[in-house]
Design a protein around this motif. Structure first.
Motif, short mmCIF file in Angstrom:
data_model
loop_
_atom_site.label_atom_id
_atom_site.label_comp_id
_atom_site.label_asym_id
_atom_site.label_seq_id
_atom_site.Cartn_x
_atom_site.Cartn_y
_atom_site.Cartn_z
N SER A 179 -0.77 2.70 6.60
CA SER A 179 -1.56 3.10 7.76
C SER A 179 -1.12 2.32 8.99
O SER A 179 -0.82 1.13 8.91
CB SER A 179 -3.04 2.83 7.48
N PRO A 180 -1.10 2.96 10.16
CA PRO A 180 -0.70 2.24 11.36
C PRO A 180 -1.83 1.42 12.00
O PRO A 180 -1.60 0.69 12.95
CB PRO A 180 -0.27 3.36 12.31
N HIS A 181 -3.06 1.51 11.50
CA HIS A 181 -4.21 0.87 12.11
C HIS A 181 -4.59 -0.43 11.39
O HIS A 181 -4.55 -0.49 10.17
CB HIS A 181 -5.42 1.80 12.09
N TYR B 242 -7.72 -5.23 17.43
CA TYR B 242 -7.25 -3.95 16.90
C TYR B 242 -5.74 -3.90 17.07
O TYR B 242 -5.23 -4.26 18.13
CB TYR B 242 -7.89 -2.76 17.64
N GLN B 243 -5.05 -3.47 16.02
CA GLN B 243 -3.59 -3.33 16.10
C GLN B 243 -3.20 -1.91 15.76
O GLN B 243 -3.77 -1.29 14.85
CB GLN B 243 -2.90 -4.27 15.11
N TYR B 244 -2.21 -1.40 16.50
CA TYR B 244 -1.61 -0.12 16.16
C TYR B 244 -0.12 -0.38 15.93
O TYR B 244 0.59 -0.83 16.83
CB TYR B 244 -1.79 0.91 17.28
N HIS B 245 0.32 -0.11 14.70
CA HIS B 245 1.71 -0.36 14.32
C HIS B 245 2.54 0.90 14.56
O HIS B 245 2.35 1.90 13.89
CB HIS B 245 1.79 -0.80 12.86
N PHE B 246 3.43 0.84 15.54
CA PHE B 246 4.31 1.96 15.84
C PHE B 246 5.34 2.15 14.74
O PHE B 246 5.72 3.27 14.42
CB PHE B 246 5.02 1.76 17.19
N PHE C 258 4.35 -3.46 17.28
CA PHE C 258 2.94 -3.06 17.25
C PHE C 258 2.24 -3.49 18.53
O PHE C 258 2.66 -4.42 19.21
CB PHE C 258 2.22 -3.62 16.02
N ASP D 285 -1.26 -4.91 20.11
CA ASP D 285 -2.39 -5.74 19.73
C ASP D 285 -3.38 -5.75 20.89
O ASP D 285 -3.05 -6.21 21.99
CB ASP D 285 -1.89 -7.15 19.43
N ARG E 66 -5.37 -3.79 7.37
CA ARG E 66 -4.89 -2.45 7.68
C ARG E 66 -5.71 -1.42 6.94
O ARG E 66 -6.00 -1.56 5.75
CB ARG E 66 -3.42 -2.31 7.30
#
Length: 160
Positions: A22-24, A39-43, A48, A50, A159
């Motif tokens: 998951s990217p979240h 909150y992190q979003y992993h491209f 990512f 942050d 994640r």
């Protein structure tokens, strides 16, 4: 009862297995200058975003930061335990500062350098990071706040 327990266990296992891809991620950062929800979003596995929001210098204000990070290096030192990582990034912060005679909006650049590990079986990352932030107070008067420069902390993210 056994079927319910088995179903719950299988559901939890599949949730943990799916969360690795998951990217979240959601977590907390306990720093010397800030206490944040993160909150992190992993491209990808290489980079990512942050985003954090929390209190600054315990009771002197509120801050939100956005940092674009790169996973600089990964090590597989302990394959049965997890993957070790070194990351760094740049971004900016915005907030409100209320300390003695200095009241106003905070604005300034943020950086980060971190080292930690992601567990193999559970999508949990534990790390120590340094997030220096020098902010400008724009309000009744102009001031530079350098308390964020000592922001060494502990980060925990999960994640999902």
């Amino acid at each position: 009862m056994k079927k319910t327990l088995l179903t719950a266990l299988l559901g939890l296992t599949s949730l943990c297995a799916g969360a690795q891809s998951s990217p979240h991620a959601l977590g907390v950062h306990f720093g010397a200058s800030t206490l944040d929800i993160e909150y992190q979003y992993h491209f990808s596995q290489k980079n990512f975003l942050d985003v954090t929001a929390g209190i600054f210098d315990l009771d002197d204000g509120f801050v939100a930061q956005g940092i674009y990070n790169w996973n600089i290096k990964e090590w597989n030192w302990t394959p049965s335990f997890g993957v070790w990582k070194f990351w760094g990034g740049v971004g900016g912060g915005l907030g409100y500062y209320d300390h003695h005679n200095h009241n106003g909006m905070l604005l300034g650049p943020v950086g980060t350098l971190g080292f930690g590990f992601t567990l193999r079986d559970v999508p949990l990352t534990v790390g120590i990071d340094y997030r220096p932030w020098v902010a400008f107070v724009i309000g009744d008067d102009f001031d530079i706040v350098d308390k964020g420069f000592r922001n060494l902390g502990l980060t925990l993210t999960y994640r999902f």
